[in-house]
Design a protein around this motif. Structure first.
Motif, short mmCIF file in Angstrom:
data_model
loop_
_atom_site.label_atom_id
_atom_site.label_comp_id
_atom_site.label_asym_id
_atom_site.label_seq_id
_atom_site.Cartn_x
_atom_site.Cartn_y
_atom_site.Cartn_z
N VAL B 132 -19.30 -20.14 -5.89
CA VAL B 132 -19.94 -19.98 -7.20
C VAL B 132 -21.45 -20.18 -7.07
O VAL B 132 -22.23 -19.49 -7.72
N GLY B 133 -21.85 -21.10 -6.17
CA GLY B 133 -23.26 -21.39 -6.00
C GLY B 133 -24.08 -20.20 -5.50
O GLY B 133 -25.29 -20.20 -5.63
N LEU B 134 -23.41 -19.18 -4.95
CA LEU B 134 -24.14 -18.02 -4.42
C LEU B 134 -24.85 -17.24 -5.51
O LEU B 134 -25.91 -16.68 -5.28
N THR B 135 -24.26 -17.16 -6.70
CA THR B 135 -24.89 -16.38 -7.75
C THR B 135 -25.42 -17.24 -8.88
O THR B 135 -25.98 -16.72 -9.83
N LEU B 136 -25.25 -18.55 -8.78
CA LEU B 136 -25.71 -19.43 -9.84
C LEU B 136 -27.24 -19.46 -9.87
O LEU B 136 -27.87 -19.79 -8.88
N ALA B 171 -24.25 -23.39 -0.59
CA ALA B 171 -23.34 -22.31 -1.00
C ALA B 171 -23.31 -21.24 0.08
O ALA B 171 -22.25 -20.85 0.58
#
Lengths: 325, 296
Positions: B132-136, B171
């Motif tokens: 999730v952290g990749l696009t947050l 991430a």
């Protein structure tokens, strides 16, 4: 792209499926050699994950939750906060001043994602017709904007787009004096000017991605298409484009995230101005939280921006990759 | 998010193998193609060349255009270094970048080793949490993060920059290293285990020495992200001692916006380290940056 390298026991899906038990070893031996069968669940896995999860949790997941909480409050960052409920979100829909940044972001999406992807596809179609000499050089140069700090990109383009900058000098030199203007200071031209910088940054990324993908398309498909009498255009639509589906999805995901995360460039080039002509959600979050003391509204905007990014990413994946994946 | 599998990081495109010279393209088409390529290369290079030529021009000339300076004037770099305090800013940037790269590499490798080679309940869910952290976007966390760090006394410290940026890099780090661990032959780990290696020795003696290419990519990507990071520094740092170079440039622009030569020299100083590493290792950069989006 089916993954041939995936190990059989990992392919059983959710991982927590019933593990195969090792052969029963008589009591004493079992106590001495408590070896597990390969692939059996290992509790030690949690220990390996713990440090990363701690940092990730404290400095990313926890604040994310807090943003959600803050978005439900009226708070100026100093005095006592009061409960707002959904007020901040309702304002995002009704207040034109809060809606404008999202409209600007939509315009920037065209410049950051749609235009670079289209340019990249057209160029790829031209570049895969025969073997290009010096491709490494071109790839290195075209990808270069991606590695520059956005702050540096902003400073460079500010001087190009300045009233006496390179662009206006060029326009005047070819006799188009009427077109010369203060690009970043013009009410109607500032947003497209910022967008054009985005196009400059992202086109190389798309092109490099598509070229790499096009090289994986079997040559036989092109030969077959040519034997069937397909010209460059037919060839593009029947062979190249279908072969690049996965790459298009990746390119659109990366560029649309870049378009919506666009803080640095706006801060350096226009600070949201003139007026609020180039204010975007990412910039408004910063401005409202740290300059005008509207922490609740800023948080609501941050959460909404995140939701938009996640939704768009999912739409792109669905649309481009289709159902066969 | 979708169910497609990540591309293998080592699946490099083989440039020449499939591109056999064919006879169906005319010389005109070839010329036009090279022309278009050169045009785009020129457009990509113009702002960079503009910065360099302005940085090397004499300070008195107000011309921001693209004319080649008559004599190379290195004085602007010295000026940016001393008068612009870029020497101090570079130290801050190096401290933060080195710490983030080191922390991310170690933490991501440990976690990815577990995700890639072990099976335990909840491993998939935990992995998706990292993905999730990749696009947050940072905008989703920056506001409370500032109040938290201020409360903990971490604003205006290096840790206030290092820890949040490590969290963000994790991430990608976990995702990238897990792909590497999953793609190492299973038989290798089994052989190590039969020889009596524990999970720790398998990692340090077998997998890490083999994984140098994967580490190299992770290192250059995280270094670049940290070096170029602006918003985090802008929010967390207000004193000059901890200012990183991108932040320094922004303040510099605010104060000396008319001094284009000095500004350009400062911008060139910031870009230089990353560009040099990029020119040396461009394949790793491109590979790493393009794989980040291929989620599972």
């Amino acid at each position: 792209m089916t993954d041939g390298t995936r190990r059989p026991e990992a392919a059983t899906g959710k991982g927590a499926a019933v593990p195969p038990k090792g052969p029963a070893v008589p009591g004493k031996l079992a106590a001495r050699y408590r070896r597990r069968a390969p692939g059996e669940p290992r509790a030690v896995g949690y220990l390996y994950i713990l440090p990363a999860l701690a940092v990730f949790g404290v400095f990313l997941l926890w604040p994310l939750g807090q943003t959600g909480w803050l978005s439900l409050l009226h708070w100026d960052g100093l005095t006592r906060a009061t409960w707002a409920g959904w007020d901040n979100y309702r304002d995002l829909l009704t207040d034109p001043e809060l809606r404008a940044p999202f409209a600007h972001a939509a315009v920037l999406l065209l410049f950051y994602a749609a235009l670079p992807a289209a340019l990249g596809l057209v160029l790829t179609a031209a570049l895969t017709r025969f073997r290009i000499r010096g491709m490494t050089f071109f790839r290195t140069v075209l990808f270069l904007p991606q590695v520059l700090a956005m702050v540096v990109v902003g400073v460079a383009w500010r001087s190009i787009l300045a009233p006496d900058g390179l662009l206006n000098d060029t326009l005047r030199a070819v006799g188009l004096d009427a077109l010369a203007r203060s690009w970043l200071g013009d009410d109607s031209w500032a947003l497209p000017a910022v967008g054009a910088i985005g196009t400059w940054v992202e086109t190389g990324l798309c092109l490099v991605l598509f070229l790499a993908g096009a090289q994986r398309i079997p040559r036989e498909l092109y030969e077959a298409a040519r034997i069937d009498g397909a010209g460059p255009v037919r060839e593009f639509f029947t062979v190249t484009l279908p072969g690049l589906r996965a790459e298009v999805a990746v390119a659109l995901t990366l560029t649309l995230v870049a378009a919506l995360r666009n803080f640095d460039l706006v801060y350096i080039t226009t600070s949201g101005g003139p007026g609020n002509a180039t204010s975007v959600p990412a910039y408004e979050v910063y401005r409202r939280a740290f300059e005008t003391g509207e922490v609740g509204a800023a948080s609501a905007m941050g959460i909404t921006l995140t939701a938009v990014i996640f939704a768009l990413t999912m739409v792109v994946t669905r649309l481009v990759e289709g159902r066969n994946r | 998010m979708s169910t497609s599998t990540p591309r293998r990081p080592d699946a490099r495109a083989k440039p020449s193998a499939r591109h056999t010279r064919d006879t169906t393209t005319s010389p005109t088409e070839r010329a036009v193609t090279y022309g278009i390529l050169c045009l785009f290369a020129l457009i990509a290079l113009t702002p960079v060349a503009g910065i360099l030529s302005t940085a090397l021009s004499s300070q008195s000339s107000l011309d921001t255009g693209f004319s080649l300076p008559k004599s190379l004037n290195w004085g602007n770099f010295a000026d940016a270094w001393t008068r612009g305090h870029f020497g101090t800013y570079l130290v801050s940037s190096v401290v933060v970048a080195v710490a983030v790269v080191a922390l991310t590499t170690v933490l991501a490798t440990l976690a990815a080793y577990a995700f890639g080679t072990m099976r335990f309940p909840g491993s998939n869910a935990l992995f998706y949490l990292f993905v999730v952290g990749l696009t947050l976007p940072q905008e989703a966390v920056i506001v409370p993060l500032y109040f938290d760090l201020r409360h903990w006394g971490l604003t205006n410290t290096y840790w206030g920059l290092i820890l949040p940026q490590t969290a963000q890099s994790l991430a990608f780090g976990v995702f990238w290293m897990r792909t590497y661990f999953r793609n190492t032959p299973r038989s290798l780990l089994e052989a190590a285990r039969i020889d009596g290696a524990t999970h720790w020795t398998s990692l340090t003696r077998v997998l890490l020495p083999m994984g140098r290419p994967a580490f190299a990519t992770l290192t250059v990507i995280v270094f670049m992200w940290t070096w170029n990071e602006f918003l985090m520094a802008l929010v967390m740092v207000s004193d000059e001692a901890h200012r990183t170079v991108p932040l320094g440039l922004a303040f510099f622009q605010g104060q000396h916006s008319s001094d284009t030569a000095l500004l350009a020299a400062a911008a060139a100083l910031i870009a230089l380290p990353v560009v040099v590493v990029y020119l040396l290792l461009q394949r790793r950069f491109i590979q790493g940056m393009l794989t980040g989006a291929t989620k599972e």
